[in-house]
Motif scaffolding. Structure first.
Motif, PDB file in Angstrom:
ATOM      1  N   MET A 181      37.797  32.955  41.940  1.00 35.63           N
ATOM      2  CA  MET A 181      39.430  33.030  41.873  1.00 35.63           C
ATOM      3  C   MET A 181      39.557  33.853  40.306  1.00 35.63           C
ATOM      4  SD  MET A 181      42.490  33.098  42.779  1.00 35.63           S
ATOM      5  CE  MET A 181      43.092  34.247  41.872  1.00 35.63           C
ATOM      6  N   GLU A 182      38.780  33.388  39.328  1.00 34.41           N
ATOM      7  CA  GLU A 182      38.887  33.997  38.120  1.00 34.41           C
ATOM      8  C   GLU A 182      38.852  35.639  38.158  1.00 34.41           C
ATOM      9  OE1 GLU A 182      38.497  32.183  34.179  1.00 34.41           O
ATOM     10  OE2 GLU A 182      36.619  33.444  34.399  1.00 34.41           O
ATOM     11  N   LYS A 183      37.724  36.011  38.847  1.00 34.61           N
ATOM     12  CA  LYS A 183      37.327  37.239  39.059  1.00 34.61           C
ATOM     13  C   LYS A 183      38.407  38.192  39.697  1.00 34.61           C
ATOM     14  CE  LYS A 183      32.607  37.200  38.434  1.00 34.61           C
ATOM     15  NZ  LYS A 183      31.707  36.251  38.367  1.00 34.61           N
ATOM     16  N   ILE A 184      39.302  37.477  40.660  1.00 33.73           N
ATOM     17  CA  ILE A 184      40.410  38.455  41.298  1.00 33.73           C
ATOM     18  C   ILE A 184      41.550  38.800  39.980  1.00 33.73           C
ATOM     19  CG2 ILE A 184      42.458  38.183  42.847  1.00 33.73           C
ATOM     20  CD1 ILE A 184      40.734  36.662  44.673  1.00 33.73           C
ATOM     21  N   VAL A 185      41.752  37.506  39.097  1.00 36.42           N
ATOM     22  CA  VAL A 185      43.028  37.791  38.151  1.00 36.42           C
ATOM     23  C   VAL A 185      42.319  38.278  36.858  1.00 36.42           C
ATOM     24  CG1 VAL A 185      44.684  36.580  36.821  1.00 36.42           C
ATOM     25  CG2 VAL A 185      44.315  36.362  39.287  1.00 36.42           C
ATOM     26  N   ALA A 186      41.465  37.536  36.059  1.00 33.48           N
ATOM     27  CA  ALA A 186      41.233  37.946  34.953  1.00 33.48           C
ATOM     28  C   ALA A 186      39.603  37.871  34.669  1.00 33.48           C
ATOM     29  CB  ALA A 186      41.861  36.892  33.885  1.00 33.48           C
ATOM     30  N   ILE A 187      39.136  38.833  34.024  1.00 39.91           N
ATOM     31  CA  ILE A 187      37.796  38.653  33.751  1.00 39.91           C
ATOM     32  C   ILE A 187      37.479  39.020  32.213  1.00 39.91           C
ATOM     33  CG2 ILE A 187      36.946  39.565  36.196  1.00 39.91           C
ATOM     34  CD1 ILE A 187      36.325  42.378  34.645  1.00 39.91           C
ATOM     35  N   HIS A 247      50.005  38.363  49.163  1.00 38.46           N
ATOM     36  CA  HIS A 247      48.754  38.151  49.270  1.00 38.46           C
ATOM     37  C   HIS A 247      48.362  36.738  49.587  1.00 38.46           C
ATOM     38  CE1 HIS A 247      44.787  37.617  47.379  1.00 38.46           C
ATOM     39  NE2 HIS A 247      44.523  38.886  47.400  1.00 38.46           N
ATOM     40  N   PRO A 248      47.356  36.328  50.219  1.00 36.79           N
ATOM     41  CA  PRO A 248      47.314  35.083  50.751  1.00 36.79           C
ATOM     42  C   PRO A 248      46.956  34.201  49.653  1.00 36.79           C
ATOM     43  CG  PRO A 248      45.400  36.588  51.651  1.00 36.79           C
ATOM     44  CD  PRO A 248      46.429  37.601  50.885  1.00 36.79           C
ATOM     45  N   LEU A 249      46.380  34.683  48.472  1.00 43.00           N
ATOM     46  CA  LEU A 249      46.180  33.798  47.256  1.00 43.00           C
ATOM     47  C   LEU A 249      47.201  33.975  46.270  1.00 43.00           C
ATOM     48  CD1 LEU A 249      42.243  34.487  47.138  1.00 43.00           C
ATOM     49  CD2 LEU A 249      43.191  32.561  47.988  1.00 43.00           C
ATOM     50  N   ARG A 250      48.349  34.357  46.476  1.00 45.46           N
ATOM     51  CA  ARG A 250      49.552  34.513  45.516  1.00 45.46           C
ATOM     52  C   ARG A 250      49.634  33.382  44.585  1.00 45.46           C
ATOM     53  NH1 ARG A 250      55.123  33.848  45.300  1.00 45.46           N
ATOM     54  NH2 ARG A 250      56.084  35.422  44.388  1.00 45.46           N
ATOM     55  N   ALA A 251      49.687  32.199  45.388  1.00 45.95           N
ATOM     56  CA  ALA A 251      50.080  31.070  44.313  1.00 45.95           C
ATOM     57  C   ALA A 251      48.960  30.695  43.362  1.00 45.95           C
ATOM     58  CB  ALA A 251      50.302  29.791  45.225  1.00 45.95           C
ATOM     59  N   GLN A 252      47.702  30.826  43.920  1.00 53.38           N
ATOM     60  CA  GLN A 252      46.429  30.730  42.843  1.00 53.38           C
ATOM     61  C   GLN A 252      46.473  31.911  41.870  1.00 53.38           C
ATOM     62  OE1 GLN A 252      43.636  30.653  46.371  1.00 53.38           O
ATOM     63  NE2 GLN A 252      42.710  29.001  45.277  1.00 53.38           N
ATOM     64  N   ILE A 253      46.548  32.897  42.075  1.00 49.30           N
ATOM     65  CA  ILE A 253      46.886  34.122  41.464  1.00 49.30           C
ATOM     66  C   ILE A 253      47.870  33.959  40.134  1.00 49.30           C
ATOM     67  CG2 ILE A 253      47.340  36.621  40.941  1.00 49.30           C
ATOM     68  CD1 ILE A 253      45.787  36.961  43.751  1.00 49.30           C
ATOM     69  N   LEU A 254      48.853  33.646  40.604  1.00 53.41           N
ATOM     70  CA  LEU A 254      50.079  33.522  39.681  1.00 53.41           C
ATOM     71  C   LEU A 254      49.857  32.172  38.795  1.00 53.41           C
ATOM     72  CD1 LEU A 254      53.121  33.973  41.761  1.00 53.41           C
ATOM     73  CD2 LEU A 254      52.066  35.521  40.240  1.00 53.41           C
ATOM     74  N   ASN A 255      49.037  31.031  39.250  1.00 53.05           N
ATOM     75  CA  ASN A 255      48.785  29.824  38.504  1.00 53.05           C
ATOM     76  C   ASN A 255      47.576  30.171  37.289  1.00 53.05           C
ATOM     77  OD1 ASN A 255      48.816  27.187  37.804  1.00 53.05           O
ATOM     78  ND2 ASN A 255      47.000  26.670  38.780  1.00 53.05           N
ATOM     79  N   GLU A 256      46.580  31.013  37.861  1.00 52.82           N
ATOM     80  CA  GLU A 256      45.572  31.573  36.926  1.00 52.82           C
ATOM     81  C   GLU A 256      46.351  32.331  35.858  1.00 52.82           C
ATOM     82  OE1 GLU A 256      42.116  31.558  34.788  1.00 52.82           O
ATOM     83  OE2 GLU A 256      42.755  30.250  36.461  1.00 52.82           O
ATOM     84  N   ALA A 257      47.091  33.149  36.345  1.00 54.80           N
ATOM     85  CA  ALA A 257      47.529  34.193  35.350  1.00 54.80           C
ATOM     86  C   ALA A 257      48.544  33.475  34.348  1.00 54.80           C
ATOM     87  CB  ALA A 257      48.433  35.194  36.221  1.00 54.80           C
ATOM     88  N   LYS A 258      49.337  32.406  34.706  1.00 54.82           N
ATOM     89  CA  LYS A 258      50.154  31.797  33.851  1.00 54.82           C
ATOM     90  C   LYS A 258      49.408  31.252  32.470  1.00 54.82           C
ATOM     91  CE  LYS A 258      51.564  27.971  35.409  1.00 54.82           C
ATOM     92  NZ  LYS A 258      52.154  26.897  36.253  1.00 54.82           N
ATOM     93  N   LYS A 259      48.057  31.069  32.656  1.00 57.83           N
ATOM     94  CA  LYS A 259      47.202  30.471  31.786  1.00 57.83           C
ATOM     95  C   LYS A 259      46.981  31.427  30.428  1.00 57.83           C
ATOM     96  CE  LYS A 259      44.893  27.398  34.828  1.00 57.83           C
ATOM     97  NZ  LYS A 259      43.667  27.206  35.265  1.00 57.83           N
ATOM     98  N   ILE A 260      46.817  32.634  30.920  1.00 57.23           N
ATOM     99  CA  ILE A 260      46.654  33.684  30.102  1.00 57.23           C
ATOM    100  C   ILE A 260      47.831  34.800  29.379  1.00 57.23           C
ATOM    101  CG2 ILE A 260      44.433  33.460  30.360  1.00 57.23           C
ATOM    102  CD1 ILE A 260      44.518  36.298  31.706  1.00 57.23           C
TER     103      ILE A 260
END
Length: 125
Positions: free
Chosen positions: A1-7, A94-107
């Motif tokens: 998941m992290e590679k989709i949002v932030a690397i 996006h099917p992973l929208r909730a996961q993407i937004l949750n991960e993004a919230k951290k950074i």
């Protein structure tokens, strides 16, 4: 998941000598410069550096994440302009929208300040 949002990207030697990249790499809370830090990225394409460019940043996935041409042209493969509102819009269906937004919230808080530092340094030049 992290590679989709932030690397993580890593500044090159030239990146560590570049005032704009230093501004981006400066951690907003502690004030020190991080050679490696996370950026928003979800591309799967890469490229060769154009002739005469200065290589500024790389990642494990892609060698060319940032470069400079001449005195005023910067190219970033990652998305420095990201805000929570943009992510909500971009990943609306996006099917992973909730996961993407949750991960993004951290950074996002740290990332937004890094971006502001970069923009300020760019406009001062």
């Amino acid at each position: 998941m992290e590679k989709i949002v932030a690397i993580p990207i890593e500044l090159t030697g030239d990146g560590l000598r570049n005032p704009l990249m230093i501004a981006l790499a400066k951690h907003p809370s502690v004030g020190d410069v991080w050679k490696k830090f996370r950026v928003f990225h979800w591309h799967w394409d890469t490229f060769d550096l154009p002739y005469g460019c200065t290589h500024l940043a790389k990642s494990e996935l892609y060698e060319n994440q940032a470069f400079k041409y001449g005195e005023k042209v910067y190219a970033l493969q990652f998305h420095i302009e990201v805000t929570r509102a943009l992510l909500i819009n971009w990943f609306n269906s996006h099917p992973l929208r909730a996961q993407i937004l949750n991960e993004a919230k951290k950074i996002i808080p740290e990332y937004s300040q890094r971006a502001e530092n970069f923009y300020s340094a760019f406009l001062e030049n």
